[in-house]
Scaffold this motif. Sequence first.
Motif, PDB file in Angstrom:
ATOM      1  N   VAL A  76       0.842  -1.195   0.000  1.00  0.00           N
ATOM      2  CA  VAL A  76       0.000   0.000   0.000  1.00  0.00           C
ATOM      3  C   VAL A  76       0.878   1.247   0.000  1.00  0.00           C
ATOM      4  N   ALA A  77       1.963   1.215   0.749  1.00  0.00           N
ATOM      5  CA  ALA A  77       2.876   2.362   0.798  1.00  0.00           C
ATOM      6  C   ALA A  77       3.470   2.642  -0.579  1.00  0.00           C
ATOM      7  N   SER A  78       3.815   1.603  -1.299  1.00  0.00           N
ATOM      8  CA  SER A  78       4.346   1.763  -2.649  1.00  0.00           C
ATOM      9  C   SER A  78       3.279   2.338  -3.580  1.00  0.00           C
ATOM     10  N   GLU A  79       2.078   1.855  -3.455  1.00  0.00           N
ATOM     11  CA  GLU A  79       0.957   2.358  -4.254  1.00  0.00           C
ATOM     12  C   GLU A  79       0.698   3.832  -3.939  1.00  0.00           C
ATOM     13  N   GLN A 106      -6.690   0.296  -4.269  1.00  0.00           N
ATOM     14  CA  GLN A 106      -5.962  -0.268  -5.403  1.00  0.00           C
ATOM     15  C   GLN A 106      -5.177  -1.501  -5.006  1.00  0.00           C
ATOM     16  N   SER A 107      -4.510  -1.454  -3.863  1.00  0.00           N
ATOM     17  CA  SER A 107      -3.695  -2.597  -3.424  1.00  0.00           C
ATOM     18  C   SER A 107      -4.539  -3.826  -3.136  1.00  0.00           C
ATOM     19  N   HIS A 108      -5.753  -3.595  -2.657  1.00  0.00           N
ATOM     20  CA  HIS A 108      -6.652  -4.716  -2.358  1.00  0.00           C
ATOM     21  C   HIS A 108      -7.567  -5.054  -3.537  1.00  0.00           C
ATOM     22  N   ASP A 109      -7.438  -4.297  -4.634  1.00  0.00           N
ATOM     23  CA  ASP A 109      -8.249  -4.489  -5.838  1.00  0.00           C
ATOM     24  C   ASP A 109      -9.747  -4.451  -5.528  1.00  0.00           C
ATOM     25  N   VAL A 110     -10.143  -3.395  -4.802  1.00  0.00           N
ATOM     26  CA  VAL A 110     -11.537  -3.210  -4.416  1.00  0.00           C
ATOM     27  C   VAL A 110     -11.992  -1.844  -4.930  1.00  0.00           C
ATOM     28  N   PRO A 111     -13.139  -1.785  -5.612  1.00  0.00           N
ATOM     29  CA  PRO A 111     -13.637  -0.486  -6.077  1.00  0.00           C
ATOM     30  C   PRO A 111     -14.036   0.402  -4.903  1.00  0.00           C
ATOM     31  N   LEU A 112     -13.937   1.710  -5.112  1.00  0.00           N
ATOM     32  CA  LEU A 112     -14.255   2.697  -4.075  1.00  0.00           C
ATOM     33  C   LEU A 112     -15.521   3.451  -4.448  1.00  0.00           C
ATOM     34  N   LEU A 113     -16.418   3.586  -3.488  1.00  0.00           N
ATOM     35  CA  LEU A 113     -17.620   4.399  -3.634  1.00  0.00           C
ATOM     36  C   LEU A 113     -17.410   5.675  -2.827  1.00  0.00           C
ATOM     37  N   SER A 114     -17.465   6.828  -3.507  1.00  0.00           N
ATOM     38  CA  SER A 114     -17.240   8.109  -2.843  1.00  0.00           C
ATOM     39  C   SER A 114     -17.981   9.211  -3.576  1.00  0.00           C
ATOM     40  N   ARG A 115     -18.297  10.260  -2.849  1.00  0.00           N
ATOM     41  CA  ARG A 115     -18.873  11.459  -3.461  1.00  0.00           C
ATOM     42  C   ARG A 115     -17.793  12.507  -3.755  1.00  0.00           C
ATOM     43  N   LEU A 125      -7.633   4.191 -10.355  1.00  0.00           N
ATOM     44  CA  LEU A 125      -8.557   3.780  -9.288  1.00  0.00           C
ATOM     45  C   LEU A 125      -9.897   3.373  -9.886  1.00  0.00           C
ATOM     46  N   HIS A 126     -10.415   2.239  -9.442  1.00  0.00           N
ATOM     47  CA  HIS A 126     -11.768   1.823  -9.844  1.00  0.00           C
ATOM     48  C   HIS A 126     -12.743   2.559  -8.937  1.00  0.00           C
ATOM     49  N   LEU A 127     -13.244   3.690  -9.429  1.00  0.00           N
ATOM     50  CA  LEU A 127     -14.105   4.578  -8.665  1.00  0.00           C
ATOM     51  C   LEU A 127     -15.540   4.400  -9.108  1.00  0.00           C
TER      52      LEU A 127
END
Length: 130
Positions: A76-79, A106-115, A125-127
């Motif tokens: 994660v630090a590298s990312e 990104q490191s965990h390959d999980v999409p992010l839900l944000s406003r 980033l998969h946003l």
Amino acid sequence: MALKQIAIDTNIAIEVLNGNEETLQVLSQYDIVALPVTVCGELIYGAKNSQKARSNLGRYMSFINACEILDVKTPVASEYASIKLKLKETGHPIPENDIWIAAVCQSHDVPLLSRDRHFSYITSLHLLDP
């Protein structure tokens, strides 16, 4: 069958805690709701800094404990470093905590839900748009 997972930003977590029906409906489509550890810190700070610190802290901790926590480890630090450098090069700085949130997702390959629209500057980033 793989479980559908989504990570949520602090603004979405607050909507959940406030019972926002539209946000709850969106999240009901996922099997796992994850919180980047940075979001946990922001939530706990918000609870402790509120007028109703004791009741909010209990409620927020229950919510946090019901989610999967995405921790920070060396990848994660590298990312984080890569994202921050790219943002600097493109002239699009964003808040430090949000860089960490993006790096964790990104490191965990999980999409992010944000406003927060500034996450769109992180093109890798998969946003997800609420």
